[in-house]
Design an enzyme around this catalytic site. Structure first.
Site, PDB file in Angstrom:
ATOM      1  N   GLU A  89     -12.109  -8.773   1.121  1.00  0.00           N
ATOM      2  CA  GLU A  89     -11.687  -8.974   2.507  1.00  0.00           C
ATOM      3  C   GLU A  89     -12.863  -8.865   3.457  1.00  0.00           C
ATOM      4  O   GLU A  89     -12.720  -9.126   4.653  1.00  0.00           O
ATOM      5  CB  GLU A  89     -10.660  -7.904   2.914  1.00  0.00           C
ATOM      6  CG  GLU A  89      -9.298  -8.057   2.306  1.00  0.00           C
ATOM      7  CD  GLU A  89      -8.312  -7.073   2.896  1.00  0.00           C
ATOM      8  OE1 GLU A  89      -8.429  -6.747   4.095  1.00  0.00           O
ATOM      9  OE2 GLU A  89      -7.429  -6.612   2.166  1.00  0.00           O
ATOM     10  N   CYS A 121      -5.800  -7.634  -0.511  1.00  0.00           N
ATOM     11  CA  CYS A 121      -6.202  -6.655  -1.529  1.00  0.00           C
ATOM     12  C   CYS A 121      -6.059  -7.140  -2.964  1.00  0.00           C
ATOM     13  O   CYS A 121      -6.441  -6.423  -3.889  1.00  0.00           O
ATOM     14  CB  CYS A 121      -5.413  -5.359  -1.336  1.00  0.00           C
ATOM     15  SG  CYS A 121      -5.795  -4.512   0.214  1.00  0.00           S
ATOM     16  N   THR A 162      -7.571   5.566   5.459  1.00  0.00           N
ATOM     17  CA  THR A 162      -7.499   5.188   4.042  1.00  0.00           C
ATOM     18  C   THR A 162      -8.465   4.088   3.615  1.00  0.00           C
ATOM     19  O   THR A 162      -8.724   3.937   2.421  1.00  0.00           O
ATOM     20  CB  THR A 162      -6.076   4.714   3.695  1.00  0.00           C
ATOM     21  OG1 THR A 162      -5.725   3.605   4.535  1.00  0.00           O
ATOM     22  CG2 THR A 162      -5.066   5.830   3.892  1.00  0.00           C
ATOM     23  N   ARG A 209       6.512  -2.018  10.158  1.00  0.00           N
ATOM     24  CA  ARG A 209       7.817  -2.013   9.483  1.00  0.00           C
ATOM     25  C   ARG A 209       7.871  -2.953   8.287  1.00  0.00           C
ATOM     26  O   ARG A 209       8.801  -2.899   7.489  1.00  0.00           O
ATOM     27  CB  ARG A 209       8.935  -2.344  10.468  1.00  0.00           C
ATOM     28  CG  ARG A 209       8.947  -3.775  10.991  1.00  0.00           C
ATOM     29  CD  ARG A 209       9.946  -3.913  12.132  1.00  0.00           C
ATOM     30  NE  ARG A 209      10.057  -5.278  12.601  1.00  0.00           N
ATOM     31  CZ  ARG A 209      10.956  -6.145  12.141  1.00  0.00           C
ATOM     32  NH1 ARG A 209      11.780  -5.779  11.182  1.00  0.00           N
ATOM     33  NH2 ARG A 209      11.022  -7.366  12.632  1.00  0.00           N
ATOM     34  N   HIS A 244      -1.703  -0.824  -7.135  1.00  0.00           N
ATOM     35  CA  HIS A 244      -2.526  -0.858  -5.919  1.00  0.00           C
ATOM     36  C   HIS A 244      -2.287   0.424  -5.125  1.00  0.00           C
ATOM     37  O   HIS A 244      -1.161   0.918  -5.041  1.00  0.00           O
ATOM     38  CB  HIS A 244      -2.166  -2.080  -5.077  1.00  0.00           C
ATOM     39  CG  HIS A 244      -2.887  -2.112  -3.767  1.00  0.00           C
ATOM     40  ND1 HIS A 244      -4.256  -2.146  -3.669  1.00  0.00           N
ATOM     41  CD2 HIS A 244      -2.424  -2.095  -2.489  1.00  0.00           C
ATOM     42  CE1 HIS A 244      -4.608  -2.157  -2.396  1.00  0.00           C
ATOM     43  NE2 HIS A 244      -3.516  -2.120  -1.666  1.00  0.00           N
ATOM     44  N   LYS A 249       1.177   7.971  -1.904  1.00  0.00           N
ATOM     45  CA  LYS A 249       2.639   7.931  -2.012  1.00  0.00           C
ATOM     46  C   LYS A 249       3.168   6.599  -2.519  1.00  0.00           C
ATOM     47  O   LYS A 249       4.107   6.566  -3.326  1.00  0.00           O
ATOM     48  CB  LYS A 249       3.260   8.256  -0.655  1.00  0.00           C
ATOM     49  CG  LYS A 249       3.054   9.686  -0.191  1.00  0.00           C
ATOM     50  CD  LYS A 249       3.744   9.941   1.138  1.00  0.00           C
ATOM     51  CE  LYS A 249       3.567  11.382   1.594  1.00  0.00           C
ATOM     52  NZ  LYS A 249       4.222  11.637   2.902  1.00  0.00           N
ATOM     53  N   SER A 306      -1.713  -8.063   0.790  1.00  0.00           N
ATOM     54  CA  SER A 306      -0.892  -8.349   1.951  1.00  0.00           C
ATOM     55  C   SER A 306      -0.863  -9.843   2.232  1.00  0.00           C
ATOM     56  O   SER A 306      -1.802 -10.568   1.943  1.00  0.00           O
ATOM     57  CB  SER A 306      -1.425  -7.608   3.173  1.00  0.00           C
ATOM     58  OG  SER A 306      -1.307  -6.218   3.006  1.00  0.00           O
TER      59      SER A 306
END
Length: 355
Positions: A89, A121, A162, A209, A244, A249, A306
């Site tokens: 990217e 990614c 991150t 969202r 990925h 989490k 994405s």
């Protein structure tokens, strides 16, 4: 043949990983340091720390390092590599390929395919999918696919916690020379606007969202479950799983949804140590797994990019894993080689101050 088996991608001849290598910069920025600057230290950071490229590092220099490690691991003449593909990217040039610089620096012949890949990614695993096709068809003997990125995040944005730097290189070649052999692969994509950066914009934007359920989880779960259905496998058939890692989490939850245990994903889950290295996230997790894997182990690897899409791969470790050079730098070595920096040095390294 079921619909899942029809859609699964399997080359005409068996293909595997002949060599691999990672690269992670030594600098680490703690999540608590970002919180100190932007939230007065309030709130928990999504990762413990992230790797930060130094002032003289970019996707080109890091890809060269990872590529050298992969070539040394494979023990092949780089002039036998038929293609050098770099997924990222954060290519340093808008018009000028990263791949040509990397190919020449690694000593590859001028008679080589060179291309830069983009798909957020999953740019690195997209290059792996294409490499599987060329090696599997017999058009190429060896292919070098790289997933590499530098940290990109607007100051104060959630991504800044991150977005890390680093990645991995994988040399694909004939199965009989490989330390791990691809059993099958599967790709799943939709037009989901969860993350984007228009031409000329400095930092990416994200639709909060959309990032979870309709983006990461929908694509990761679909790619993994469809490949497993085609392979007639379930979570218990795998020794390791790599997903990925935008944070800790998300991959942990995806693994649980698919029936994988924390032990199965623990080795490849590196987000707390290096952050989300974007195009190299899954690939660097795979290198950590291969560093510990034994003959006969089975690995599920699922990337996510994405925009959005996922590539899923089923690999089986071969006997050659124990023949790889002992004197080589592992992913764990790069993680252990760390120097903590503060936010000010991070700003200088990543050119956050603009004139």
């Amino acid at each position: 043949m079921t619909a899942d088996q029809f859609r699964m991608m399997r080359p005409d001849r068996a293909v595997g990983i002949v060599g691999y290598g990672a690269y992670i910069p030594r600098y680490r920025l703690p999540g608590s340091e970002i919180a100190r600057v932007w939230t007065d230290g309030l709130g928990a950071a999504p990762v413990r720390e992230k790797a930060v490229a130094g002032a003289d590092e970019d996707v080109v220099t890091m890809s060269i390092e990872a590529g050298r490690n992969a070539i040394a691991c494979a023990g092949i003449d780089p002039q036998r590599i038929r293609a050098v593909w770099v997924g990222s990217e954060s290519h340093p040039y808008a018009v000028k390929p990263t791949s040509t610089i990397v190919a020449e620096s690694l000593g590859a012949s001028a008679d080589v395919l060179a291309a830069d890949w983009e798909f957020a990614c999953k740019a690195g695993t997209e290059a792996v999918q294409a490499s599987l096709g060329l090696v599997g068809s017999g058009m190429a003997e060896y292919m070098l696919s790289i997933g590499m990125d530098t940290a990109q995040g607007r100051p104060g944005d959630a991504l800044e916690y991150t977005a890390g730097s680093g990645g991995a290189a994988i040399i694909l070649g004939p199965a009989e020379e490989s330390c791990a052999v691809y059993q099958g692969s599967y790709s799943f994509v939709t037009d989901t606007p969860d993350f984007w950066r228009r031409a000329g914009e400095e930092y990416p934007s994200h639709g909060d969202r959309f990032t979870g359920e309709p983006a990461y989880f929908a694509h990761t779960i679909a790619a993994a479950s469809n490949l497993m259905a085609a392979m007639n496998t379930e979570a218990s058939d795998y020794d390791f799983a790599v997903f990925h890692q935008p944070n800790v989490k998300f991959p942990a939850r995806a693994a649980k949804m698919l029936g994988f245990s924390p032990d199965q994903i623990g080795v490849g889950l590196l987000a707390n140590e290096i952050g989300n290295v974007y195009s190299g996230s899954c690939m660097i997790g795979l290198t950590a797994v291969l560093d510990q894997a034994q003959p006969g182990d089975r690995i599920l690897m699922v990337s996510y990019g994405s925009g959005a899409g996922s590539d899923a791969f089923d690999l089986k470790v071969s006997e050659r894993i124990i023949e790889l050079p002992r004197e080589r730098r592992t992913t764990a070595d790069y993680i252990a080689r760390r120097r903590e920096i503060d936010y000010g040095l991070y700003v200088r390294f990543r050119h956050k101050l603009k004139e």
